[in-house]
Design an enzyme around this catalytic site. Structure first.
Site, PDB file in Angstrom:
ATOM      1  N   ASP A  44       0.841  -1.200   0.000  1.00  0.00           N
ATOM      2  CA  ASP A  44       0.000   0.000   0.000  1.00  0.00           C
ATOM      3  C   ASP A  44       0.874   1.248   0.000  1.00  0.00           C
ATOM      4  OD1 ASP A  44      -2.916   1.187   0.955  1.00  0.00           O
ATOM      5  OD2 ASP A  44      -1.247   2.286   1.844  1.00  0.00           O
ATOM      6  N   LYS A  74      -3.148   5.832  -3.727  1.00  0.00           N
ATOM      7  CA  LYS A  74      -4.244   6.713  -3.332  1.00  0.00           C
ATOM      8  C   LYS A  74      -4.142   8.053  -4.056  1.00  0.00           C
ATOM      9  CE  LYS A  74      -3.642   4.804   1.282  1.00  0.00           C
ATOM     10  NZ  LYS A  74      -2.212   4.502   1.113  1.00  0.00           N
TER      11      LYS A  74
END
Length: 270
Positions: A44, A74
């Site tokens: 991530d 993101k």
């Protein structure tokens, strides 16, 4: 590796490596390489972390097929166009697609960026889209207008930030909760309750905190840049916390089992 099936049909590993605050370059490359060697298959990152290129390099050099790795980044909501920023992320990561693309926080409101996130799916840039730091109310507002529903909400979560109301709202909406900062960036590793449970189970406090979140049904992404801790954090599938230990950890909550993603004072955006 245990997984959660997302509403789009993809399998999300319940444990991965987060690289928030990992420095671009050797530090991030080594952390990702060590994680993949240890068996992690979820990595991530985020545009705001400024280490996507290093994450991508480590993945490519690992020799592990890209299809076996679940890769998340993101959208930085200070930008204007999520699809265009996804294309830039893919270039930095050196990959053709993302497994998951999240809005990093609901700056400017929970709905404005979503059409651009959906465009990233339509363009084949990502398999799934989701959110981060969204409250139950913001999730509900988004759900009213979304053509493609979010599959994940990534939030701060630990026994000390036991956001049970938010988890319940997400599960009701078909959204899997993913826990960041499960160790409280280290500040949660002390205390008599946690120490007692760790000693009783023969595991470390960090392993107990991660195991608690796994048993709550979450996906968990502890961050470390130290090889021994990366390996330690992954070694949580050979034991279970009993009901008494889970209840004792639940009782450490300081949020009132909130449905909010962050306290008002904890929000870093206006």
């Amino acid at each position: 590796m245990t997984t959660r099936t997302l509403s789009n049909g993809t399998e999300l590993p319940v444990l991965g490596l987060g690289v928030w605050q990992a420095r671009d370059g050797v530090e991030t490359e080594r952390a990702v390489a060590w994680a993949l060697e240890a068996g992690y298959r979820l990595i991530d990152t985020a545009q705001a972390y400024r280490n996507e290129a290093s994450v991508g390099k480590a993945i490519r050099e690992s020799g592990i097929p890209r299809a076996e790795i679940f890769l998340t980044t993101k959208f930085y909501p200070g930008g204007k166009d999520p699809r265009a920023e996804a294309e830039k992320s893919l270039e930095r990561l050196g990959t053709e697609y993302l497994d998951l693309y999240l809005i990093h926080w609901p700056q400017g409101g929970p709905t404005w960026a979503w059409p651009g996130m959906e465009a990233a799916v339509d363009g084949g840039l990502t398999k799934g889209i989701g959110i981060s730091n969204f409250s139950a109310g913001e999730l509900a507002e988004l759900g009213k207008t979304a053509r493609i529903q979010p599959v994940v909400n990534q939030v701060q979560f630990s026994p000390f930030e036991y956001r049970a109301g938010l988890v319940d709202a997400c599960e009701a909406a078909g959204v899997v909760v993913q826990a960041y900062s499960p160790l409280g960036t280290g500040k949660h590793l002390d205390g008599p309750v946690l120490s007692r449970i760790a000693q009783a189970t023969g595991h470390t406090p960090a392993q107990v905190l991660i195991r608690w979140a796994v048993q709550k049904g979450l996906s968990v992404i502890p961050k470390s840049v130290h090889q021994d801790r990366i390996v330690e954090n992954f070694d949580v599938f050979d034991f279970e916390l009993d009901d008494a230990a889970m209840a004792d950890l639940d009782a450490l909550d300081t949020t009132g089992r909130t449905a909010d993603a962050l306290s008002a004072s904890g929000k870093w955006w206006s």
